[in-house]
Design a protein around this motif. Structure first.
Motif, PDB file in Angstrom:
ATOM      1  N   TRP A  38      33.478 -50.040   1.248  1.00  0.00           N
ATOM      2  CA  TRP A  38      33.322 -51.486   1.070  1.00  0.00           C
ATOM      3  C   TRP A  38      34.443 -52.159   1.864  1.00  0.00           C
ATOM      4  O   TRP A  38      35.584 -52.199   1.428  1.00  0.00           O
ATOM      5  CB  TRP A  38      33.392 -51.851  -0.408  1.00  0.00           C
ATOM      6  N   GLY A  63      30.186 -56.738  -4.632  1.00  0.00           N
ATOM      7  CA  GLY A  63      30.337 -55.307  -4.834  1.00  0.00           C
ATOM      8  C   GLY A  63      29.445 -54.776  -5.936  1.00  0.00           C
ATOM      9  O   GLY A  63      29.170 -53.571  -6.003  1.00  0.00           O
ATOM     10  N   LYS A  79      28.294 -52.068  -3.342  1.00  0.00           N
ATOM     11  CA  LYS A  79      28.916 -50.756  -3.168  1.00  0.00           C
ATOM     12  C   LYS A  79      29.317 -50.116  -4.493  1.00  0.00           C
ATOM     13  O   LYS A  79      29.236 -48.883  -4.649  1.00  0.00           O
ATOM     14  CB  LYS A  79      30.128 -50.882  -2.247  1.00  0.00           C
ATOM     15  N   THR A 115      34.660 -62.306   1.303  1.00  0.00           N
ATOM     16  CA  THR A 115      34.043 -61.395   0.338  1.00  0.00           C
ATOM     17  C   THR A 115      34.333 -61.825  -1.099  1.00  0.00           C
ATOM     18  O   THR A 115      35.460 -62.182  -1.437  1.00  0.00           O
ATOM     19  CB  THR A 115      34.549 -59.961   0.543  1.00  0.00           C
TER      20      THR A 115
END
Length: 281
Positions: A57, A68, A99, A63
């Motif tokens: 990741w 995630g 991820k 982000t």
């Protein structure tokens, strides 16, 4: 399950102890150090050594922590509903797994790399506290809890661009990868270039450490840049004498663009060379 390094990755005793301690404690391993010291490669080599799947990741300034876990594509669902698509009736068709979700549902224990966590917003680490602690998260759209089948081994890297919250740090095992000494660098070079001439390596290391020790250098050359430089020296068949007996009229060593990465440092080295020439008159 012990990490001892690999044939292509030179791990110091301290680093091996840190990795194995984090695995034993089932804590994320937070790794800091200068850029180019092998933080990201550690996760790659750990996965290879353990025969585990690597899930990476890469963190950017934009982000968000929920990415995630998963993302819900409400726009696509709205469009499909307007078009009368059959898939609109199952919300799972519009969930994109992140991820962490991938790592949680892996058939076997995976290695999860959260790379350069310090690039994200300051709240990013805190937003992951519960998920990393409990190894589970809730999906509101499907009213279900996703739990890890096997607790992944988590490697988190940071370049110290910003401080991380104390609550997050308490949940990690910390290791700082110190810049390698000369002996360790020689071992690293030997891994990459086993056929390199020893005299060339020795002279290249002299130049490399000289540049790193120049006062005022903004961007010190890293281990990865040394490897790139040596690769160029060998490809161009540069003799070690070109490094050992450098012309005092030349400001920087041959192919130094692999080592010096900004104009301020180039100008600094040129000024130092000018002062050296003046002093030698």
């Amino acid at each position: 399950m012990k990490f001892e390094g690999t044939a292509t990755y030179v791990a110091t005793d301290d680093l091996r102890l840190a990795v194995n301690a984090a695995i034993t404690l089932q804590r994320p391993l937070l790794v800091k150090g200068e850029p180019g010291t092998g933080k990201t490669m550690l996760a790659e080599q750990l996965a290879e050594a353990l025969g585990a799947r690597l899930i990476t990741w890469h963190i950017k300034s934009t982000t968000k922590a929920h990415q995630g876990l998963y993302e819900y594509d409400a726009v696509s669902r709205l469009r499909d509903s307007q078009l009368g698509a059959e898939r609109v009736h199952d919300v799972r068709n519009y969930l994109k797994k992140g991820k962490l979700w991938e790592a949680f549902e892996a058939e076997d224990r995976a290695v999860l790399l959260i790379d350069e966590i310090d690039k994200a917003d300051i709240e990013f680490p805190n937003d992951l506290l519960q998920e990393l602690d409990r190894m589970e998260f809730y999906v509101y759209e499907t009213d279900e809890t996703i739990r890890a089948r096997h607790r992944p081994i988590i490697i988190i890297t940071s370049n110290n661009e910003k401080e991380l919250p104390d609550a997050f740090l308490r949940r990690c095992f910390f290791h700082y990868i110190a810049f390698p000494d000369r002996e360790t660098l020689q071992r690293i070079v030997a891994v990459h270039f086993p056929e390199a001439r020893q005299r060339l390596v020795e002279e290249a290391l002299e130049v490399f450490f000289d540049i790193r020790q120049v006062p005022g250098v903004k961007k010190k050359p890293s281990t990865s840049e040394l490897v790139d430089w040596l690769k160029l020296l060998m490809a161009d068949q540069i003799d070690e004498s070109a490094l050992r007996e450098r012309d005092p009229g030349k400001a920087i060593p041959p192919l130094a663009g692999a080592l010096v990465k900004n104009e301020q440092d180039l100008q600094l080295l040129e000024r130092l060379a000018f002062m050296t020439r003046r002093a030698s008159r």
